[in-house]
Design a protein around this motif. Structure first.
Motif, short mmCIF file in Angstrom:
data_model
loop_
_atom_site.label_atom_id
_atom_site.label_comp_id
_atom_site.label_asym_id
_atom_site.label_seq_id
_atom_site.Cartn_x
_atom_site.Cartn_y
_atom_site.Cartn_z
N GLU A 66 0.83 -1.21 0.00
CA GLU A 66 0.00 0.00 0.00
C GLU A 66 0.87 1.26 0.00
O GLU A 66 0.61 2.19 -0.77
CB GLU A 66 -0.93 -0.02 1.22
N PHE A 67 1.89 1.33 0.85
CA PHE A 67 2.71 2.54 0.82
C PHE A 67 3.72 2.52 -0.33
O PHE A 67 4.16 3.58 -0.78
CB PHE A 67 3.38 2.85 2.17
N LYS A 68 4.02 1.34 -0.84
CA LYS A 68 4.86 1.26 -2.05
C LYS A 68 4.13 1.89 -3.24
O LYS A 68 4.75 2.53 -4.09
CB LYS A 68 5.19 -0.20 -2.35
N GLN A 69 2.81 1.75 -3.28
CA GLN A 69 2.02 2.31 -4.37
C GLN A 69 2.16 3.83 -4.42
O GLN A 69 2.12 4.44 -5.49
CB GLN A 69 0.55 1.93 -4.22
N GLY A 70 2.36 4.45 -3.26
CA GLY A 70 2.57 5.89 -3.22
C GLY A 70 3.80 6.29 -4.02
O GLY A 70 3.78 7.30 -4.74
N TYR A 71 4.88 5.51 -3.89
CA TYR A 71 6.09 5.77 -4.66
C TYR A 71 5.84 5.55 -6.16
O TYR A 71 6.29 6.34 -7.00
CB TYR A 71 7.22 4.84 -4.20
N ILE A 72 5.14 4.47 -6.47
CA ILE A 72 4.87 4.14 -7.87
C ILE A 72 4.10 5.26 -8.55
O ILE A 72 4.41 5.67 -9.67
CB ILE A 72 4.10 2.81 -7.95
N ASP A 73 3.09 5.79 -7.86
CA ASP A 73 2.27 6.86 -8.43
C ASP A 73 3.07 8.17 -8.53
O ASP A 73 2.85 8.96 -9.45
CB ASP A 73 1.03 7.09 -7.56
N MET A 74 3.97 8.39 -7.58
CA MET A 74 4.71 9.65 -7.53
C MET A 74 5.80 9.72 -8.59
O MET A 74 6.07 10.79 -9.16
CB MET A 74 5.33 9.81 -6.14
N TYR A 75 6.43 8.59 -8.86
CA TYR A 75 7.56 8.56 -9.80
C TYR A 75 7.32 7.55 -10.92
O TYR A 75 7.92 6.47 -10.95
CB TYR A 75 8.85 8.21 -9.05
N PRO A 76 6.44 7.87 -11.86
CA PRO A 76 6.13 6.93 -12.95
C PRO A 76 7.31 6.66 -13.87
O PRO A 76 7.28 5.68 -14.63
CB PRO A 76 4.99 7.63 -13.69
N MET A 77 8.35 7.50 -13.82
CA MET A 77 9.51 7.31 -14.69
C MET A 77 10.47 6.26 -14.14
O MET A 77 11.45 5.90 -14.79
CB MET A 77 10.24 8.64 -14.89
N ILE A 78 10.19 5.73 -12.95
CA ILE A 78 11.06 4.75 -12.30
C ILE A 78 10.30 3.45 -12.07
O ILE A 78 9.13 3.46 -11.68
CB ILE A 78 11.58 5.30 -10.96
N ASN A 79 10.96 2.34 -12.30
CA ASN A 79 10.37 1.02 -12.04
C ASN A 79 10.60 0.64 -10.58
O ASN A 79 11.75 0.60 -10.12
CB ASN A 79 10.99 -0.04 -12.95
#
Length: 412
Positions: A88-101
């Motif tokens: 759930e908190f990992k998704q925050g990073y995914i949404d914030m930085y779409p240019m990074i896998n």
């Protein structure tokens, strides 16, 4: 098979100190210093804190690195609530930085259910405007104040930490709050410069954009467990609508859970000027002196009164009709001249100064005040970023002349 891996081989406690032994393999090894021991020193015994809770500070520091490196982490034990909250908190990073896998995996030995009745709250406390605003917003809840040595005050800056701790003790004493200090090498065990280069396409550095929020939260888990506390507050730096990418963000912090405790990213409905306004109003209404510690540049644990963040905070206090000298800053004619020079010639103000300028236009009423601050209140932030002086400065900064000036200044 994933070539990047980390095995947490041992979590060793001795009284109030926990040390983490681990081995790292693969290309991502360059992100670890290798020379420093990862230790955390609390101010209470850790005998009754489960291994799965003790693992949380370590994992909160390492998980973001494993995600951007597609690494595998192997841990002997982990708290059930924390494990469930990771996606759930990992998704925050995914949404914030779409240019990074954001990839990576985790292998877990034992999953612990550390349940039990929790009540009361704690608040991460740096002494800055955001954390002070969070504290006074929850005075009726009596939050325990948590301050971490090794975050913005280096471990070798003992004088600075003494000053920070004194401020913490005095603040807690003023309100009859509990407090705790945590000493940690968490920033020394990784190579932040190398990580910042690796994620440069994000437009941010590692500490600000990826590490500080989740790492600070993780350090509180053993304290929250030992004291049976339910809620941890961490102060916001920006409003939700500002849409700023930062490691401490409502889309990350609010989803972290551990041992039947939760986290609240606090104050995200207020911009910084509103927070400082409420702090100033609180001081007026109660007669309490409020000292802020906002500077991350000063060695010694205080405010340098000479950097952009100090300048911005002092202007915000001035905009509320208060004297920055009453809040822990040096404020005189010389400093005011430096503020003017820096904003017109050096610092990019973006939109951070917009609320300050708007508030100044409301509170600056006398002819003398209007004359003194005319250079600021008659301009927009966009105009301040495009002054003739700043254009000259930016051109000179790219030349050999600037390198010569910097070299000679550093040698003086």
């Amino acid at each position: 098979m994933n070539m990047n891996s980390l095995v947490l081989t041992e979590i060793k406690t001795s009284g109030n100190i926990v040390e983490y032994s681990y081995s790292v393999a693969g290309e991502w090894s360059r992100f670890f210093s290798g020379s420093d021991t990862f230790f955390i020193e609390y101010d209470f015994p850790l005998d009754d804190v489960p291994e799965g809770v003790l693992a949380i500070p370590f994992l909160c520091n390492i998980l973001p690195i494993s995600w951007v490196s597609n690494a595998e982490i192997n841990v002997p034990a982990i708290d059930h609530d924390f494990l469930k909250s990771i996606p759930e908190f990992k998704q925050g990073y995914i949404d914030m930085y779409p240019m990074i896998n954001f990839e990576g995996t985790m292998l877990v030995g034992q999953v612990e259910r550390n349940e039990g009745i929790r009540s009361g709250c704690a608040s991460l406390f740096s002494g800055g405007a955001d954390s002070i605003h969070t504290m006074i917003s929850h005075l009726d809840e009596g939050p325990a104040l948590i301050c971490i040595w090794g975050a913005d005050v280096c471990l070798d800056d003992e004088g600075g930490w003494k000053r920070v701790k004194t401020h913490l003790i005095e603040t807690a004493g003023d309100y009859d709050f509990d407090y705790t200090t945590i000493k940690s090498s968490f920033r020394k065990v990784i190579d932040e410069d190398e990580l910042s280069k690796y994620i440069s396409r994000s437009g941010d550095c590692w500490w600000h954009g990826f590490q500080h929020g989740i790492a600070l939260i993780g350090h509180t888990a053993p304290y929250m467990y030992a004291n049976k506390l339910r809620t941890l507050y961490i102060a916001s730096s920006f409003r939700i609508q500002d849409n700023v990418s930062i490691a401490s963000h409502y889309s990350i912090d609010n989803f972290v859970r551990f041992a039947n405790s939760n986290v609240i990213h606090d104050g995200a409905t207020h911009h910084r000027q509103e927070k400082i306004g409420e702090i100033c109003n609180y001081s007026d209404e109660t007669g309490k002196k409020v000292s802020m510690r906002v500077c991350w540049q000063s060695i010694g644990g205080g405010n340098c009164s000479n950097c952009e963040k100090c300048f911005r905070t002092m202007l915000a206090i001035t905009a509320e009709g208060h004297n920055p000298a009453d809040y822990g800053f040096i404020w005189n004619k010389q400093v005011i001249r430096k503020v003017k020079y820096s904003i017109l010639w050096r610092y990019s103000v973006f939109l951070r100064y917009g609320p300050i300028i708007e508030r100044m236009r409301e509170t600056i009423v006398t002819k003398k005040q209007k004359k003194q601050w005319r250079w600021l209140i008659t301009r927009t932030p966009e105009q301040l970023d495009n002054t003739f002086g700043k254009k000259i400065f930016n051109c000179v900064r790219k030349t050999r002349i600037w390198r010569f000036i910097r070299t000679n200044m550093c040698n003086q």
